[in-house]
Write a protein that holds these residues in place. Structure first.
Motif, PDB file in Angstrom:
ATOM      1  N   TYR A 156      22.181  61.391  53.880  1.00 27.52           N
ATOM      2  CA  TYR A 156      20.828  61.866  54.127  1.00 27.52           C
ATOM      3  C   TYR A 156      20.677  62.775  55.344  1.00 27.52           C
ATOM      4  N   ILE A 157      21.685  62.880  56.206  1.00 24.16           N
ATOM      5  CA  ILE A 157      21.466  63.553  57.479  1.00 24.16           C
ATOM      6  C   ILE A 157      22.416  64.722  57.730  1.00 24.16           C
ATOM      7  N   CYS A 158      23.710  64.490  57.711  1.00 22.43           N
ATOM      8  CA  CYS A 158      24.720  65.413  58.229  1.00 22.43           C
ATOM      9  C   CYS A 158      24.584  66.836  57.677  1.00 22.43           C
ATOM     10  N   PRO A 159      24.221  67.832  58.501  1.00 25.87           N
ATOM     11  CA  PRO A 159      24.126  69.218  58.011  1.00 25.87           C
ATOM     12  C   PRO A 159      25.471  69.771  57.542  1.00 25.87           C
ATOM     13  N   ILE A 160      26.540  69.451  58.272  1.00 28.28           N
ATOM     14  CA  ILE A 160      27.866  69.939  57.883  1.00 28.28           C
ATOM     15  C   ILE A 160      28.263  69.359  56.532  1.00 28.28           C
ATOM     16  N   GLY A 161      28.045  68.069  56.357  1.00 23.84           N
ATOM     17  CA  GLY A 161      28.398  67.434  55.100  1.00 23.84           C
ATOM     18  C   GLY A 161      27.630  68.025  53.928  1.00 23.84           C
ATOM     19  N   HIS A 162      26.370  68.360  54.122  1.00 19.23           N
ATOM     20  CA  HIS A 162      25.588  68.931  53.027  1.00 19.23           C
ATOM     21  C   HIS A 162      26.002  70.363  52.722  1.00 19.23           C
ATOM     22  N   PHE A 163      26.488  71.082  53.714  1.00 23.81           N
ATOM     23  CA  PHE A 163      27.116  72.380  53.447  1.00 23.81           C
ATOM     24  C   PHE A 163      28.284  72.193  52.486  1.00 23.81           C
ATOM     25  N   HIS A 164      29.091  71.163  52.732  1.00 24.58           N
ATOM     26  CA  HIS A 164      30.225  70.876  51.864  1.00 24.58           C
ATOM     27  C   HIS A 164      29.769  70.418  50.481  1.00 24.58           C
ATOM     28  N   PHE A 165      28.790  69.520  50.425  1.00 21.99           N
ATOM     29  CA  PHE A 165      28.330  68.990  49.136  1.00 21.99           C
ATOM     30  C   PHE A 165      27.882  70.111  48.198  1.00 21.99           C
ATOM     31  N   ILE A 166      27.034  71.011  48.720  1.00 15.73           N
ATOM     32  CA  ILE A 166      26.476  72.070  47.880  1.00 15.73           C
ATOM     33  C   ILE A 166      27.567  73.038  47.434  1.00 15.73           C
ATOM     34  N   ASN A 167      28.389  73.480  48.361  1.00 13.93           N
ATOM     35  CA  ASN A 167      29.391  74.492  48.020  1.00 13.93           C
ATOM     36  C   ASN A 167      30.578  73.917  47.255  1.00 13.93           C
ATOM     37  N   ALA A 168      30.827  72.614  47.387  1.00 13.73           N
ATOM     38  CA  ALA A 168      31.921  71.992  46.636  1.00 13.73           C
ATOM     39  C   ALA A 168      31.597  71.876  45.154  1.00 13.73           C
ATOM     40  N   THR A 169      30.371  72.231  44.743  1.00 14.95           N
ATOM     41  CA  THR A 169      30.082  72.316  43.312  1.00 14.95           C
ATOM     42  C   THR A 169      30.942  73.393  42.655  1.00 14.95           C
ATOM     43  N   LEU A 170      31.535  74.272  43.473  1.00 20.40           N
ATOM     44  CA  LEU A 170      32.380  75.354  42.959  1.00 20.40           C
ATOM     45  C   LEU A 170      33.858  75.028  43.079  1.00 20.40           C
ATOM     46  N   SER A 171      34.195  73.862  43.586  1.00 20.73           N
ATOM     47  CA  SER A 171      35.597  73.502  43.814  1.00 20.73           C
ATOM     48  C   SER A 171      36.307  73.180  42.507  1.00 20.73           C
ATOM     49  N   PRO A 172      37.634  73.363  42.476  1.00 23.17           N
ATOM     50  CA  PRO A 172      38.390  73.124  41.241  1.00 23.17           C
ATOM     51  C   PRO A 172      38.770  71.664  41.004  1.00 23.17           C
ATOM     52  N   PHE A 173      38.458  70.767  41.964  1.00 19.26           N
ATOM     53  CA  PHE A 173      38.825  69.354  41.809  1.00 19.26           C
ATOM     54  C   PHE A 173      37.624  68.467  42.123  1.00 19.26           C
ATOM     55  N   GLU A 174      37.621  67.281  41.502  1.00 18.11           N
ATOM     56  CA  GLU A 174      36.620  66.269  41.806  1.00 18.11           C
ATOM     57  C   GLU A 174      37.242  64.880  41.660  1.00 18.11           C
ATOM     58  N   VAL A 175      36.696  63.926  42.380  1.00 24.75           N
ATOM     59  CA  VAL A 175      37.093  62.533  42.208  1.00 24.75           C
ATOM     60  C   VAL A 175      36.413  62.030  40.938  1.00 24.75           C
ATOM     61  N   ALA A 176      37.216  61.581  39.957  1.00 22.16           N
ATOM     62  CA  ALA A 176      36.661  61.218  38.648  1.00 22.16           C
ATOM     63  C   ALA A 176      37.554  60.197  37.960  1.00 22.16           C
ATOM     64  N   VAL A 177      37.004  59.568  36.948  1.00 18.38           N
ATOM     65  CA  VAL A 177      37.784  58.582  36.185  1.00 18.38           C
ATOM     66  C   VAL A 177      38.723  59.307  35.230  1.00 18.38           C
ATOM     67  N   ARG A 178      39.863  58.671  34.988  1.00 16.36           N
ATOM     68  CA  ARG A 178      40.841  59.256  34.072  1.00 16.36           C
ATOM     69  C   ARG A 178      40.537  58.911  32.621  1.00 16.36           C
ATOM     70  N   GLN A 179      40.251  57.637  32.368  1.00 14.75           N
ATOM     71  CA  GLN A 179      39.982  57.186  31.005  1.00 14.75           C
ATOM     72  C   GLN A 179      38.647  56.438  30.990  1.00 14.75           C
ATOM     73  N   PRO A 180      37.581  57.060  30.486  1.00 12.33           N
ATOM     74  CA  PRO A 180      36.261  56.413  30.481  1.00 12.33           C
ATOM     75  C   PRO A 180      36.250  55.056  29.779  1.00 12.33           C
ATOM     76  N   ASP A 181      37.086  54.881  28.773  1.00 13.00           N
ATOM     77  CA  ASP A 181      37.098  53.600  28.048  1.00 13.00           C
ATOM     78  C   ASP A 181      37.497  52.441  28.952  1.00 13.00           C
ATOM     79  N   ILE A 182      38.359  52.727  29.933  1.00 15.94           N
ATOM     80  CA  ILE A 182      38.770  51.677  30.879  1.00 15.94           C
ATOM     81  C   ILE A 182      37.554  51.206  31.672  1.00 15.94           C
ATOM     82  N   CYS A 183      36.743  52.159  32.124  1.00 17.63           N
ATOM     83  CA  CYS A 183      35.550  51.809  32.902  1.00 17.63           C
ATOM     84  C   CYS A 183      34.553  51.018  32.042  1.00 17.63           C
ATOM     85  N   SER A 184      34.434  51.377  30.780  1.00 19.42           N
ATOM     86  CA  SER A 184      33.484  50.691  29.894  1.00 19.42           C
ATOM     87  C   SER A 184      33.839  49.220  29.732  1.00 19.42           C
ATOM     88  N   GLY A 185      35.136  48.911  29.772  1.00 18.09           N
ATOM     89  CA  GLY A 185      35.556  47.525  29.599  1.00 18.09           C
ATOM     90  C   GLY A 185      35.720  46.762  30.888  1.00 18.09           C
TER      91      GLY A 185
END
Length: 502
Positions: A156-185
């Motif tokens: 909610y606060i950090c100006p530097i972090g929000h600079f990163h959040f907005i511009n990282a929408t253009l980044s080629p990588f993200e932290v994400a699940v590999r197999q959604p079915d694993i999460c469902s179970g």
């Protein structure tokens, strides 16, 4: 083919290490301590002080490169998070963040305040002030996250972090699940709630395929690993907004089902699913306003370093009768980052909703389309910051020698008082390459923005003609902004942070 950084040689081995992020933070903390020490006690000439150069030249250049090539690397390595952890240990950290502040409005206001102070007080010329800005960050992270639950400072606060959040929408990588079915179970949802000691060995994080291992739904034992403190539930997480790449979810997942995966850059800007911790982009005017501020400051920050800014400030004095420099810069900042952008976005939204017959309000229309300007804004940030970085990156060599000498570890001045440190350094690339490279990045940003804006128009308008009418004013605004950016980049620009310009 999807690439998982956790499964790459060498880098993957390091990132899978439980203490990888702490090691990065300790390294950055050492740099921060050196910057603060030199800023408070070293020479108060900006280009000859670590606090006058590293934050404003090297760090900014490396941030945009990291976002372009990797993702939110600098939040992963953020040294302020070490004091945040100390705050969680020493203070109760049991308060809920105020409901009225659970948005991005405060972050947007602080971002405007940060850029105003940067220009109004010429912070880059004052190592002393630069050091105190860094200290304020450490104190803020300690106090806020020491008092409130979760990662309130980051979210909610950090100006530097929000600079990163907005511009990282253009980044080629993200932290994400590999197999959604694993999460469902999965019954335990450790990625969000944290992992407790079950006495059960966990899989190797990334060198094998994840498997759904039956685990107790409410296991006994102490918590041995935090889940995501920004409340991004991996099963419903989409993209990089609010993600600090802290890797807590990676370490917490008992099935080894979370990775750092490649994706199509900018795709999260035209998709509008219900996102964990964020909701839908199209229903977040606060987030859209933050994105608009990020785009506008990209251009205004460059404008503050070219000659026409002085004529503009003189015009403010002659027209409004404001002679105080701090107030004049404030008028310029509010006009350039809030008033004009809101008017332009509002006009584009009004034309878009009227021409396409969408029936949405102007605010709702703008909230949908503003995100499409982010690539253009990042193209401007990239062109501007890389210009300074590529010209002045090697200043770290004489600056480091001077710093060591001030500590009594390097060569002293000669008997005639001549400085043995050679402050003349070459650029990283030939200067003739700089202008074409700058123009390439801003035009690349324009191209991606046009693609995103069109995809948004097609998403919200099933009729192709209505989509074209909705897209037209926003595409025109993006082209106009790119022309302004080209004009700015072709102006002679101050070389802040080097001996070529204070």
């Amino acid at each position: 083919m999807t690439v998982d950084l956790l499964r790459t040689p060498f880098l993957g081995t390091f990132l899978r290490w439980r203490h990888a992020r702490t090691a990065l933070q300790i390294g950055m903390l050492a740099v921060a301590i050196a910057v603060i020490f030199d800023g408070l006690f070293g020479p108060q000439l900006g280009p000859r002080n670590l606090a006058g150069v590293l934050p404003w030249l090297h760090w900014r250049g490396m941030v945009v490169l990291a976002i372009l090539l990797f993702g939110n690397f600098f939040c992963m390595a953020c040294p302020f998070m070490l004091t945040r952890r100390a705050g969680k240990t020493l203070l109760p950290g049991d308060r809920n963040w105020p409901t009225a502040l659970k948005s991005k409005w405060l972050a947007a206001a602080l971002l405007i305040l940060f850029f105003w102070a940067y220009e109004a007080f010429d912070i880059w010329t004052s190592p002393w002030w630069s050091a105190w800005v860094a200290l304020a960050y450490f104190v803020g992270a300690f106090v806020i996250d020491g008092l409130f639950k979760g990662a309130a400072f980051c979210k909610y606060i950090c100006p530097i972090g929000h600079f990163h959040f907005i511009n990282a929408t253009l980044s080629p990588f993200e932290v994400a699940v590999r197999q959604p079915d694993i999460c469902s179970g999965c019954r335990t949802k450790d990625c969000i709630s944290g992992r407790r000691d079950r006495g059960i060995p966990l899989p190797v994080l990334a060198r094998e395929e994840p498997a759904l291992v039956p685990l107790p739904a409410q296991p006994p034992g102490a918590k041995i690993q935090n889940g995501c403190e920004l409340w991004l539930f991996q099963q419903k997480k989409v993209g990089n907004v609010d993600c600090t790449f802290c890797m807590e979810c990676i370490q917490a997942c008992p099935h080894g089902n979370v990775g750092i995966l490649s994706r199509q850059p900018a795709s999260e800007l035209w998709k509008d699913p219900l996102r964990s911790g964020i909701g839908r982009f199209s229903q977040r005017p606060d987030l859209a306003f933050l994105a608009l501020i990020m785009v506008s400051t990209a251009f205004l920050n460059a404008f503050g370093m070219v000659a026409p800014v002085y004529a503009t400030l003189d015009w403010i004095t002659s027209t409004l009768g404001i002679a105080n420099e701090v107030a004049r810069v404030g008028v310029l900042m509010i006009t350039g980052t809030v008033i004009l952008p809101v008017l332009l976005a509002g006009a584009a939204a009004w034309i878009s909703r009227t021409a396409s017959g969408s029936g949405r309000s102007v605010v709702a229309e703008a909230t949908r389309f503003v995100y499409g300007l982010i690539p253009l804004g990042f193209g401007m940030w990239l062109a501007h910051h890389l210009f300074h970085f590529l010209l002045g990156a090697l200043t770290i060599v004489p600056l480091g020698k001077s710093y060591l000498r001030d500590l009594g570890l390097g060569p002293a001045k000669g008997t005639a008082g001549v400085d043995p440190v050679n402050w003349a350094v070459p650029p990283l690339i030939p200067e003739a390459w700089l202008a074409p490279l700058e123009l390439f990045f801003i035009e690349l940003g324009l191209l991606v923005s046009l693609v995103v804006l069109w995809r948004i128009a097609r998403r919200d308008n099933s009729d192709r003609r209505a989509a074209r009418l909705a897209f037209a004013p926003w595409g025109g605004l993006a082209v106009a902004l790119s022309l302004i950016g080209i004009w700015l980049l072709l102006q002679p620009m101050e070389m802040r942070g080097t001996m070529m310009g204070g």
